[in-house]
Write an enzyme that holds these catalytic residues in place. Structure first.
Site, PDB file in Angstrom:
ATOM      1  N   LEU A 124    -112.555  50.338 -28.741  1.00 26.30           N
ATOM      2  CA  LEU A 124    -111.429  50.611 -28.967  1.00 26.30           C
ATOM      3  C   LEU A 124    -111.219  51.522 -27.653  1.00 26.30           C
ATOM      4  O   LEU A 124    -110.258  51.268 -26.933  1.00 26.30           O
ATOM      5  CB  LEU A 124    -110.999  51.647 -29.822  1.00 26.30           C
ATOM      6  CG  LEU A 124    -109.827  52.133 -30.202  1.00 26.30           C
ATOM      7  CD1 LEU A 124    -108.632  51.013 -29.878  1.00 26.30           C
ATOM      8  CD2 LEU A 124    -109.553  52.706 -31.569  1.00 26.30           C
ATOM      9  N   GLY A 339    -132.224  84.859 -26.824  1.00 25.16           N
ATOM     10  CA  GLY A 339    -132.764  84.092 -25.540  1.00 25.16           C
ATOM     11  C   GLY A 339    -133.505  82.613 -25.935  1.00 25.16           C
ATOM     12  O   GLY A 339    -133.437  81.516 -25.387  1.00 25.16           O
ATOM     13  N   GLU A 362    -114.074  59.465 -33.072  1.00 28.88           N
ATOM     14  CA  GLU A 362    -112.824  59.138 -34.449  1.00 28.88           C
ATOM     15  C   GLU A 362    -112.206  60.439 -34.382  1.00 28.88           C
ATOM     16  O   GLU A 362    -111.172  60.487 -35.445  1.00 28.88           O
ATOM     17  CB  GLU A 362    -113.425  59.703 -35.174  1.00 28.88           C
ATOM     18  CG  GLU A 362    -115.310  58.716 -35.963  1.00 28.88           C
ATOM     19  CD  GLU A 362    -115.042  57.824 -36.247  1.00 28.88           C
ATOM     20  OE1 GLU A 362    -113.869  57.315 -36.431  1.00 28.88           O
ATOM     21  OE2 GLU A 362    -116.007  56.988 -36.128  1.00 28.88           O
TER      22      GLU A 362
END
Length: 379
Positions: A124, A339, A362
Site C-alpha cells: 500500500l 547503563g 498500520e
C-alpha cells in the site's frame, strides 16, 4: 468469542512454550544475521501459525479475533521479527482475499498461505503516500484481458521473501473510489525489488521497495472482480490488523516488565537489590498497570469485533494506546537497567528500538487520533 476455551488455552500454552524454548534463545542470532533461521520458519509452518486467521475450509485454524489476540499476546513476548514473518499471511496479506476475494481467488491462494507454502505481503505505502490510502499513485490500466501496473511501493514488509502481493493501485479517478486491489505474484514480469532496507530496529523483518514497470497481470487478479473496492478492502483489513498489533505490543510490554523485575531483583546498589528502592518500584508499577490496561482494551475490542459490532474507534484506540504504551514501558525498562540497558548484551536494548515502529505502521498514532475523533464527532 472463544468457541472452545480449553482448546484455545492449549494452543496459547503451546505457543508460549515455543516462544520461550525456541524463539527467545534465537533472538541474538536474528539480531546478528538480520534473518529468521529456516528451521524456525519450518516449525511455524508445522504448527499452523501461518494460517491462524485463515478459515478452516481453506486449511487454516480459523481463529476468531479474540482467539488470535490471545496468541498474538504470546508471540509479542519475543522479538517482533518472528511474529512478522507469519503476520502478513494472517493479516494484511490474506485478509483482503478472505473478506472480498472471489471464490476462485480464495480457493487458489488461501490454502497456500495457510500452509506457509506461500508468503503474502501487502503493498500500500508509496514514496509520497503513507497513511492516506485514498491517494495511491500506482496505476493499473486495463488492457484487453490484462491490467498493466506502474508505480513504486515503499517499506513493504516481507517483500524480499514474499511470493504474492496484495497491491493497491489506481484504476479510476482521484480519491478512494478510484483505488482497486490486486493479487500480484512476485514472479510477475515487470515486478522488481529494491535493496533490503537498513532499519533502526526489528532486525529479521525484511522490507524493501516493490517496483512495477509495465507489470502485466491477468484481469482475474482484481480482488473481488470489481474495480473501485480497494480502499474499502484496505480499511476492513486494517481494523483487524490494528487489534493484532495492539496485542503484540501488549505482549512485548509484558516481556519488558518481566525483564525489568528480574534485573531489579538481581542488581544490587547501596547495599540492597534495586527492587527495594521506591523509585524503581514506581516505574515497575506504572509499567505493569499500563500493560494490564492494554491487555484489557485489546480483548474487549476483540470481543466486540467477533460480535459483529462497529469497532473502528475501538480498534484505533487500542492501537494508539498500546503502541504508545509499549514505548513508555521500553523506556522505563532501559532506565531500570541503567547503563546495562544501553548495552546489546541485554534484550531491553533491541526491544527499545524494535517497539518504535509500532507507532508508525498500520496507521501512525496521529492517524489513529484522527480516526477516533472522527468517530466521536460522527456518532
Amino acid at each position: 468469542m472463544i468457541r472452545d476455551r480449553d482448546l484455545i488455552a492449549a494452543l496459547a500454552e503451546t505457543v508460549r512454550r515455543f516462544v520461550r524454548e525456541r524463539l527467545m534463545p534465537a533472538e541474538a542470532q536474528v539480531e546478528d544475521e538480520n534473518a529468521i533461521p529456516q528451521g524456525i520458519i519450518d516449525d511455524m509452518r508445522s504448527m499452523g501459525l501461518f494460517g491462524m486467521s485463515i478459515p478452516e475450509p481453506y486449511g487454516g485454524l480459523g481463529l476468531t479475533m479474540e482467539e488470535e489476540a490471545l496468541v498474538a499476546l504470546e508471540l509479542g513476548y519475543t522479538s517482533p521479527a518472528f511474529r512478522s514473518v507469519i503476520g502478513t499471511n494472517n493479516g494484511i496479506g490474506a485478509q483482503g482475499i478472505i473478506l472480498d476475494g472471489t471464490d476462485a481467488q480464495k480457493s487458489y491462494w488461501l490454502p497456500r498461505m495457510a500452509s506457509g507454502e506461500v508468503v503474502g505481503s501487502f503493498a500500500l505505502t508509496e514514496p509520497d503516500v503513507g497513511s492516506d490510502a485514498a491517494s495511491v499513485k500506482t496505476t493499473a490500466v486495463k488492457d484487453g484481458d490484462s491490467y498493466v501496473l506502474n508505480g513504486t511501493k515503499r517499506y513493504i514488509t516481507n517483500a524480499p521473501v514474499a511470493d504474492v502481493f496484495t497491491v493497491m493501485a489506481r484504476t479510476g479517478a482521484a480519491g478512494a473510489a478510484g483505488v482497486s486491489a490486486f493479487i500480484v505474484p512476485a514472479d510477475s514480469p515487470g515486478l522488481s525489488l529494491g535493496p533490503v532496507d537498513k532499519k533502526m530496529g526489528q532486525r529479521g523483518t525484511r522490507t524493501c521497495d516493490v517496483m512495477f514497470d509495465n507489470c502485466r497481470i491477468p484481469s482475474d487478479a482484481l480482488i473481488g472482480g470489481r474495480e473501485g473496492q480497494g480502499f474499502k478492502t484496505a480499511m476492513k483489513v486494517l481494523n483487524r490488523g490494528r487489534l493484532h498489533i495492539a496485542a503484540v505490543c501488549t505482549g512485548t510490554a509484558q516481556r519488558l516488565c518481566d525483564e525489568s523485575v528480574a534485573f531489579a531483583r538481581s542488581r544490587v546498589q547501596f547495599g540492597k537489590p534495586i527492587a527495594e528502592h521506591q523509585l524503581i518500584q514506581a516505574m515497575l508499577a506504572d509499567s505493569a498497570t499500563e500493560t494490564f490496561a492494554g491487555r484489557s482494551m485489546v480483548l474487549e475490542a476483540a470481543r466486540m469485533f467477533d460480535a459483529g459490532e462497529r469497532i473502528i474507534q475501538q480498534a484505533a484506540s487500542a492501537k494508539l494506546f498500546c503502541s504508545e504504551m509499549v514505548g513508555r514501558v521500553a523506556d522505563r525498562a532501559v532506565q531500570i537497567h541503567g547503563g546495562a540497558g544501553y548495552m546489546q548484551a541485554y534484550p531491553v536494548e533491541h526491544f527499545y528500538r524494535d517497539v518504535r515502529l509500532f507507532r508508525l505502521y498500520e496507521g501512525t498514532s496521529q492517524i489513529q487520533q484522527l480516526i477516533i475523533a472522527r468517530e466521536m464527532l460522527n456518532a
